[in-house]
Scaffold this active site. Structure first.
Site, mmCIF file in Angstrom:
data_model
loop_
_atom_site.group_PDB
_atom_site.id
_atom_site.type_symbol
_atom_site.label_atom_id
_atom_site.label_comp_id
_atom_site.label_asym_id
_atom_site.label_seq_id
_atom_site.Cartn_x
_atom_site.Cartn_y
_atom_site.Cartn_z
ATOM 1 N N CYS A 108 9.036 7.979 2.407
ATOM 2 C CA CYS A 108 10.371 9.464 2.307
ATOM 3 C C CYS A 108 9.839 10.031 2.693
ATOM 4 O O CYS A 108 8.313 10.335 2.991
ATOM 5 C CB CYS A 108 10.506 9.419 0.842
ATOM 6 S SG CYS A 108 10.330 8.121 -0.328
ATOM 7 N N ASN A 164 2.324 -6.235 -1.284
ATOM 8 C CA ASN A 164 1.532 -4.112 -1.535
ATOM 9 C C ASN A 164 2.457 -2.927 -2.018
ATOM 10 O O ASN A 164 2.250 -2.163 -2.777
ATOM 11 C CB ASN A 164 0.867 -3.685 -0.509
ATOM 12 C CG ASN A 164 1.492 -3.735 0.985
ATOM 13 O OD1 ASN A 164 2.456 -4.702 1.209
ATOM 14 N ND2 ASN A 164 1.949 -2.960 1.262
ATOM 15 N N THR A 193 -6.900 -4.398 8.987
ATOM 16 C CA THR A 193 -6.091 -4.019 10.006
ATOM 17 C C THR A 193 -7.119 -4.561 11.170
ATOM 18 O O THR A 193 -7.013 -5.257 12.004
ATOM 19 C CB THR A 193 -5.687 -2.378 10.125
ATOM 20 O OG1 THR A 193 -4.862 -1.786 9.611
ATOM 21 C CG2 THR A 193 -5.525 -2.429 11.845
ATOM 22 N N HIS A 238 -11.583 -0.923 0.775
ATOM 23 C CA HIS A 238 -11.214 0.578 0.103
ATOM 24 C C HIS A 238 -9.853 0.279 -1.049
ATOM 25 O O HIS A 238 -9.157 1.006 -1.737
ATOM 26 C CB HIS A 238 -10.647 1.467 1.685
ATOM 27 C CG HIS A 238 -9.257 1.400 1.276
ATOM 28 N ND1 HIS A 238 -8.337 1.896 1.420
ATOM 29 C CD2 HIS A 238 -8.979 0.906 2.931
ATOM 30 C CE1 HIS A 238 -6.943 1.490 2.111
ATOM 31 N NE2 HIS A 238 -7.459 0.821 3.216
ATOM 32 N N THR A 264 -22.744 -2.126 15.726
ATOM 33 C CA THR A 264 -23.785 -2.256 14.395
ATOM 34 C C THR A 264 -22.975 -1.458 13.059
ATOM 35 O O THR A 264 -22.281 -0.896 13.287
ATOM 36 C CB THR A 264 -25.101 -0.666 14.869
ATOM 37 O OG1 THR A 264 -25.880 -0.727 15.796
ATOM 38 C CG2 THR A 264 -25.758 -0.780 14.092
ATOM 39 N N GLN A 282 -3.745 -7.471 -1.105
ATOM 40 C CA GLN A 282 -3.930 -6.687 -2.110
ATOM 41 C C GLN A 282 -4.465 -8.136 -3.439
ATOM 42 O O GLN A 282 -4.706 -7.502 -4.083
ATOM 43 C CB GLN A 282 -2.733 -6.846 -2.543
ATOM 44 C CG GLN A 282 -2.129 -5.818 -1.449
ATOM 45 C CD GLN A 282 -2.942 -4.040 -2.295
ATOM 46 O OE1 GLN A 282 -2.952 -3.959 -3.280
ATOM 47 N NE2 GLN A 282 -2.459 -3.093 -1.220
HETATM 48 N N1 PLP Z 1 -2.369 -4.984 4.294
HETATM 49 C C1 PLP Z 1 -1.974 -4.962 3.212
HETATM 50 C C2 PLP Z 1 -0.988 -6.294 2.438
HETATM 51 C C3 PLP Z 1 -2.517 -3.494 3.336
HETATM 52 O O1 PLP Z 1 -1.714 -3.480 1.596
HETATM 53 C C4 PLP Z 1 -2.982 -3.186 3.880
HETATM 54 C C5 PLP Z 1 -3.030 -1.306 3.647
HETATM 55 O O2 PLP Z 1 -2.302 -0.760 2.767
HETATM 56 C C6 PLP Z 1 -3.784 -3.410 4.795
HETATM 57 C C7 PLP Z 1 -3.228 -4.720 5.490
HETATM 58 C C8 PLP Z 1 -4.239 -2.817 6.438
HETATM 59 O O3 PLP Z 1 -5.512 -2.332 5.477
HETATM 60 P P1 PLP Z 1 -6.406 -0.998 6.127
HETATM 61 O O4 PLP Z 1 -5.451 0.312 6.939
HETATM 62 O O5 PLP Z 1 -7.369 -1.376 5.285
HETATM 63 O O6 PLP Z 1 -7.064 -1.657 7.786
#
Ligand code: PLP
Length: 745
Positions: free
Chosen positions: A337, A162, A74, A212, A248, A190
């Site tokens: 949902c 995703n 993000t 993550h 940092t 992804q």
């Molecule tokens: N872009 C895609 C395709 C994602 O699947 C995700 C998370 O689901 C994001 C961006 C955002 O990632 P994050 O929440 O780790 O910043």
């Protein structure tokens, strides 16, 4: 002992790789220095930082350009969008005419369009933001992109989706935007560890990643920026990361990500696409066996071998998610949902999938470290889920714990209620207020129960949906017209009642909300079992009377007639139930809604009722998913009321009041796949939340001081049940806080 969790939601997040955990711990203990310090501790940390960055460059195929650590994708997306839009702003400030559009793929993660809208507004650019359409396979329409790319200052496309796993045609996109001058951002989240992105070989200006999604912890990510791409930092300060991103560095996160990338480079446990495809196919075979009629929502040939997105026609996503979760399988809905609402997935809608597929979608996703044994156990449990669902549809009692088929089952979609009436001493059944989203599920239920559908009744002509009675008749496999001739609400013409074994349905005209509104009284002998009132009166609201088909003046006489016929304490089952209160009574609504009290007061002037009601409805807003509001809600039904008891408090209560009734509100199919032992103490009942309306009268007839504790898996449906019963006047009613999961049962 706790059952093994089958985690099949890797596209949402992944567990942290043990060697990544070790690396993070080492970075917090041994290599804890600040990489900006010039002493030995700092230098050691700096060496680690540089080493991980070098590794990231190799994995991403980015020997050139900048690679910086971020908090996640993000942040990377924000930085990329800010950088591109600042460059456009500068060009405009220098007198240049800049391209008027910003483009993003229609199936992009919402972080991308949100960032485009945000920075477009913050920077005052006022550019037009457009979605690049996708085809039915979820791939960008390249001809469209080719035509419009010249108008775009920035084009954002993801490497892999995703929700569906659909892999974008990056070569095709590159060709389509070639020569347009647009900057190109590729969301690589992804794709990390699954696709060779070869970043430096492509014209990609920005590529954000998130740790993550690939076995690193949350809070660490990467952003690739091509050498010649414009850059504006999101964070400024101490000059870290070569001034690209101040603050940092998250050294524990960097170390963990480094360990994952090392494992990936060494091939330590990471499976290749062919092996992953074999495992994915095993899952698919099990799913197809368990849920006949399953449809894949994206062609496997275009997808990452780690994602399966599918819909089952007669099973809503919510049902499948609860079922899987009860079986210890963690998956995601392809759509957002909740208990009573299912908003169709934007991604699947953009692909042009029918609404039922877009709202029934479920996503299974595995990571490249998945083991054969986990897949084998997943397949076993998926098959038992299919079996549980079949048994539940065939009988309400697969676990042998319920006493009898429930008289009334309720479904709720976007606040609208639909009921199936199945008296125990007959094979006949009736559906009240059918909803199009439920046609196949209800038809399947009726078939499974071996029931004969004798009527599909609407309480009135609905303002927010067309009656789906004809579709239900045909889905339930009854030849059209094999019953008596009916009126437009499904009532058999010339009949005063519909017989259902020793029960019967009687109709009462209740004009007001609409001129044709009716109430349906379910009688057992002379006793009223339930009264379906449609939208005449709902928990916290009165049906609106400002439709062209309304009869506002008739509502006061209707409410008075209803009171005279069923009484103030009879349970009324509404056509809409926005707060999940399941049932209400005229007595309760008189207390909650001044207008109901006014209408039922024989001394009151109906003209003042009409004035006040018209004033209340003057600004009726649409409901959450833009459906028509069926009535102005004046009572939000105290959703925040505390009804929770901890596990220990429940145990104490059961000890102090041995007659305490524990009620399991999970659906029977959940109970049958979840071996969790329930409370050994106290009397336990099973009443699925879908059949709550059948049991309310039973519980209300118990002595006032009787304690009742509802429980379910997560605590949400049980809290709903407790609040419903409290609103009906019971005080000693509770919900097990956090459900069986949090209570460790
Ligand atoms: N872009 C895609 C395709 C994602 O699947 C995700 C998370 O689901 C994001 C961006 C955002 O990632 P994050 O929440 O780790 O910043």
């Amino acid at each position: 002992m706790a059952r093994m969790e089958i985690y099949l939601d890797a596209n949402a997040t992944t567990p942290v790789l043990p060697r990544a955990r070790d690396a993070a711990l080492a970075a917090m203990s041994r290599t804890f220095g600040n990489p900006s310090s010039t002493h030995g501790a700092g230098l050691r940390a700096r060496a680690m930082l540089d080493e991980v960055r070098a590794r990231a460059r190799r994995v991403l195929g980015a020997p050139t350009g900048r690679v910086t650590f971020t908090s996640g994708a993000t942040e990377g997306i924000q930085t990329a969008v800010l950088s591109a839009l600042m460059a456009l702003k500068r060009r405009r400030a220098a007198g240049e005419v800049i391209p008027p559009w910003l483009l993003y793929g229609a199936t992009e993660h919402k972080a991308v369009p949100a960032a485009l809208r945000h920075w477009n507004e913050v920077l005052g650019l006022d550019l037009e933001i457009h979605a690049i359409p996708v085809d039915a396979d979820g791939r960008h329409l390249l001809a469209w992109l080719r035509e419009h790319a010249v108008k775009a200052g920035l084009v954002c496309t993801m490497a892999a989706n995703n929700e569906t796993g659909v892999v974008s045609d990056l070569d095709g996109i590159e060709r389509a935007i070639e020569g347009s001058g647009a900057l190109w951002m590729v969301d690589g989240v992804q794709a990390l560890g699954k696709l060779d992105l070869a970043l430096a070989r492509r014209a990609i200006a920005y590529a954000p990643f998130s740790g993550h999604k690939l076995y690193a912890p949350k809070g660490i990510g990467l952003l690739y920026v091509r050498e010649d791409a414009p850059f504006t930092p999101l964070l400024t300060g101490g000059g870290q990361e070569d001034d690209l991103r101040a603050g940092t560095e998250n050294m524990a996160g960097v170390a963990a990500l480094g360990a994952v990338l090392q494992a990936l480079e060494e091939g330590d446990g990471f499976k290749g696409p062919a092996t992953l495809a074999v495992l994915r196919d095993r899952l698919l075979t099990a799913l197809e066996e368990a849920f006949p009629g399953l449809m894949l929502n994206a062609p496997l040939s275009h997808c990452l071998p780690t994602t399966l997105n599918f819909s089952v026609r007669d099973v809503r996503a919510k049902v499948l998610l609860d079922l899987f979760d009860a079986a210890g399988i963690r998956v995601s809905g392809g759509s957002a949902c909740s208990a009573s609402r299912a908003k169709p997935s934007d991604v699947l809608s953009a692909m042009g999938l029918s609404p039922w597929r877009a709202s029934n979608a479920v996503r299974l996703s595995i990571g490249p470290l998945v083991s054969d044994s986990l897949i084998a156990e997943a397949c076993r449990r998926i098959r038992s889920c299919g079996q549980a669902l079949r048994s539940a549809h065939a009988s309400f009692d697969p676990a042998g714990t319920a006493t009898a088929p429930e008289l009334i089952t309720r479904w709720i979609v976007d606040g609208a209620c639909c009921y199936l009436v199945c008296p125990p001493d007959t094979d006949r059944c009736v559906v009240v207020d059918p909803l199009p989203e439920l046609t196949h599920e209800i038809a399947g239920r009726i078939r499974g129960l071996d029931r004969r559908l004798v009527a599909v009744l609407d309480t009135h002509s609905h303002g927010d949906h067309a009656s789906s009675a004809p579709a239900l008749w045909s889905a339930a496999c009854h030849a059209p017209g094999d019953g008596p001739t009916t009126d437009h609400l499904g009532w058999p013409q010339g009949r005063s009642e519909i017989g259902l074994g020793s029960w019967r349905l009687i109709r009462m005209a209740t004009p007001g909300h609409t001129a044709d509104a009716t109430a349906l009284l379910l009688q057992h002998g002379d006793e009223l079992s339930a009264c379906f009132v449609g939208d005449t009166v709902m928990p916290g609201a009165l049906g609106r009377t400002d439709f062209p088909v309304s009869q506002p003046r008739a509502l006061v006489p209707t409410l008075r007639a209803l009171a005279a016929r069923v009484g103030h304490e009879a349970l009324l089952l509404p056509g809409h139930d926005e707060d999940d209160r399941h049932a209400t009574t005229l007595a309760i609504e008189s207390r909650a809604q001044a207008l109901v009290a006014l209408a039922l007061n024989p001394a009151a002037d109906p003209a003042s009722f009409l004035r006040e009601k018209a004033a209340l409805e003057a600004g009726l807003a649409p409901t959450r998913h833009d459906t028509m509001a069926c009535g102005a809600r004046v009572d939000r039904c105290a959703t925040e009321q505390a009804v929770e008891l901890s596990r220990d408090a429940v145990a104490r209560l059961a000890e102090e009041q041995p007659a305490t009734l524990l009620v399991d509100v999970r659906e029977s199919y959940e109970r049958s796949v979840d071996p969790t032992a329930v409370f050994p103490m106290a009397t336990t009942q099973s009443v699925p939340v879908s059949a709550l309306v059948s049991a309310l009268a039973r519980w209300l007839a118990l002595p006032r001081e009787q304690a009742i504790v509802f429980y379910c898996r997560s605590g949400s449906r049980s809290a709903q049940a407790a609040r419903a019963l409290r609103r009906l006047g019971r005080e000693n009613v509770w919900s097990l806080s956090g459900g069986l999961v949090s209570a460790g049962l």
